[in-house]
Design an enzyme around this catalytic site. Sequence first.
Site, PDB file in Angstrom:
ATOM      1  CB  THR A  38      -0.923   0.008   1.239  1.00 12.10           C
ATOM      2  OG1 THR A  38      -0.117  -0.064   2.413  1.00 12.10           O
ATOM      3  CG2 THR A  38      -1.914  -1.155   1.188  1.00 12.10           C
ATOM      4  CE1 TYR A  39       1.739   7.736  -1.953  1.00 13.61           C
ATOM      5  CE2 TYR A  39       1.258   8.352   0.315  1.00 13.61           C
ATOM      6  CZ  TYR A  39       1.781   8.658  -0.939  1.00 13.61           C
ATOM      7  OH  TYR A  39       2.345   9.884  -1.152  1.00 13.61           O
TER       8      TYR A  39
END
Length: 174
Positions: A43-44
């Site tokens: 994820t980011y």
Amino acid sequence: RETAPALLDLTTLQREANKRFGFSARRTLSAAQSLYEQHKLLTYPRTDSKALPEDYRPFVKQSIEFLAGQKGLADHAKRLLSDGLSNEGRNFNNKAVSDHFAIIPTGEGNASKLRGDEGKIFDLVARRFLASFHPPAEYAEVDRTTMIEEEHFRTRRKVLTTPGWRAVWDSGKD
């Protein structure tokens, strides 16, 4: 008892990568950013949150199922799938999420071909993710006093009796 660590934010990821691999903050961010943008495995990464939104449980299950097929992580992931998740109140917390949530594996992509920095960072994130949902590690404490002639010597020792989350996290050390 020793509670499992929280999920990773960027700063904690950088500290752990420096401690384990000697990576600089920039090198860690570069690998994490590549895992996010090119490989779609994380994820980011540019986040200051160590929690997930409360409605993210299905995605966590998907990620754990994905990790159950990964070499070196499969046993830990399968344990969570059969025994259930611990620490859900801490890991799923809307109030602890800022613009972006904690760095976790997406449950997508192909991790088997990762090498070098990317492989190390992915393994670090995946282990922390799995460890954070494991039960506490438990220790027995031994306190012994030995007397030799007129001198007293005190020895204290903690012995790991139930590995809990440490089975996942400690097995990833180089």
